[in-house]
Design a protein around this motif. Structure first.
Motif, PDB file in Angstrom:
ATOM      1  N   UNK A 102       3.239  26.069 -10.402  1.00  0.00           N
ATOM      2  CA  UNK A 102       1.953  25.373 -10.316  1.00  0.00           C
ATOM      3  C   UNK A 102       2.067  24.018 -10.992  1.00  0.00           C
ATOM      4  N   UNK A 103       1.632  22.991 -10.267  1.00  0.00           N
ATOM      5  CA  UNK A 103       1.568  21.645 -10.824  1.00  0.00           C
ATOM      6  C   UNK A 103       0.090  21.363 -11.088  1.00  0.00           C
ATOM      7  N   UNK A 104      -0.370  21.757 -12.278  1.00  0.00           N
ATOM      8  CA  UNK A 104      -1.789  21.676 -12.622  1.00  0.00           C
ATOM      9  C   UNK A 104      -2.326  20.253 -12.537  1.00  0.00           C
ATOM     10  N   UNK A 105      -1.488  19.271 -12.850  1.00  0.00           N
ATOM     11  CA  UNK A 105      -1.937  17.878 -12.864  1.00  0.00           C
ATOM     12  C   UNK A 105      -2.333  17.364 -11.485  1.00  0.00           C
ATOM     13  N   UNK A 106      -1.818  18.005 -10.428  1.00  0.00           N
ATOM     14  CA  UNK A 106      -2.206  17.595  -9.074  1.00  0.00           C
ATOM     15  C   UNK A 106      -2.878  18.736  -8.311  1.00  0.00           C
ATOM     16  N   UNK A 107      -3.164  19.830  -8.999  1.00  0.00           N
ATOM     17  CA  UNK A 107      -3.881  20.974  -8.420  1.00  0.00           C
ATOM     18  C   UNK A 107      -3.165  21.534  -7.188  1.00  0.00           C
ATOM     19  N   UNK A 108      -1.842  21.741  -7.330  1.00  0.00           N
ATOM     20  CA  UNK A 108      -1.029  22.261  -6.229  1.00  0.00           C
ATOM     21  C   UNK A 108      -0.069  23.328  -6.752  1.00  0.00           C
ATOM     22  N   UNK A 109       0.283  24.254  -5.884  1.00  0.00           N
ATOM     23  CA  UNK A 109       1.355  25.201  -6.156  1.00  0.00           C
ATOM     24  C   UNK A 109       2.449  24.872  -5.152  1.00  0.00           C
ATOM     25  N   UNK A 110       3.681  24.686  -5.633  1.00  0.00           N
ATOM     26  CA  UNK A 110       4.771  24.223  -4.784  1.00  0.00           C
ATOM     27  C   UNK A 110       6.028  25.061  -4.999  1.00  0.00           C
ATOM     28  N   UNK A 123       7.116  23.462  -0.022  1.00  0.00           N
ATOM     29  CA  UNK A 123       5.957  24.252   0.386  1.00  0.00           C
ATOM     30  C   UNK A 123       4.819  23.876  -0.539  1.00  0.00           C
ATOM     31  N   UNK A 124       3.685  23.420   0.022  1.00  0.00           N
ATOM     32  CA  UNK A 124       2.585  22.882  -0.790  1.00  0.00           C
ATOM     33  C   UNK A 124       1.302  23.647  -0.496  1.00  0.00           C
ATOM     34  N   UNK A 125       0.733  24.248  -1.532  1.00  0.00           N
ATOM     35  CA  UNK A 125      -0.556  24.926  -1.432  1.00  0.00           C
ATOM     36  C   UNK A 125      -1.569  24.193  -2.296  1.00  0.00           C
ATOM     37  N   UNK A 126      -2.700  23.821  -1.690  1.00  0.00           N
ATOM     38  CA  UNK A 126      -3.787  23.215  -2.466  1.00  0.00           C
ATOM     39  C   UNK A 126      -4.502  24.316  -3.219  1.00  0.00           C
ATOM     40  N   UNK A 127      -4.703  24.117  -4.503  1.00  0.00           N
ATOM     41  CA  UNK A 127      -5.391  25.142  -5.314  1.00  0.00           C
ATOM     42  C   UNK A 127      -6.879  24.863  -5.386  1.00  0.00           C
TER      43      UNK A 127
END
Length: 127
Positions: A102-110, A123-127
């Protein structure tokens, strides 16, 4: 008029293993294809863009294949990074560059994996 990304074109060494990875493993749509001047052009994607995979029909071309130049990765939006990652690993066993995180700073899980030619796919998921 709005500008959109239409596709990213990549030379591949084995079009069937590429389709197996992107269509059967990753779940993208095989949209259309054509062959011209001995080059098979296959388009896969979703609602927001396509990848164009180019392959020498005779296998004798000298097209550069694999990571080179300034190319870094392809980004694919997914509903669930974890589920897609697990399915892809189970289906194709690709080399893993980065496990799901999880990249909390951009609100994504990759996550980052390699396709059959060594191209890195994010692979990019918007949280």
């Amino acid at each position: 008029m709005t500008n959109d990304v239409i596709h990213t074109a990549l030379w591949v060494s084995d079009i069937e293993s590429t389709l197996d990875f992107y269509v059967d493993g990753l779940g993208l749509e095989h949209n259309w294809e054509f062959t011209s001047d001995g080059v098979r052009n296959v388009y896969v994607g979703g609602d927001h863009g396509e990848f164009q995979f180019k392959s020498d029909v005779d296998g004798g071309g000298d097209a550069a294949v694999g990571p080179c130049g300034g190319f870094d990765h392809l980004a694919v939006g997914v509903d669930s990074t974890d589920e897609t990652f697990e399915r892809l690993v189970d289906h194709s066993d690709p080399p893993v560059a980065t496990e799901p995180t999880t990249m909390a700073e951009i609100d994504r899980r990759v996550a980052f994996v390699e396709d059959p030619d060594g191209y890195v796919v994010e692979l990019v998921e918007r949280l």
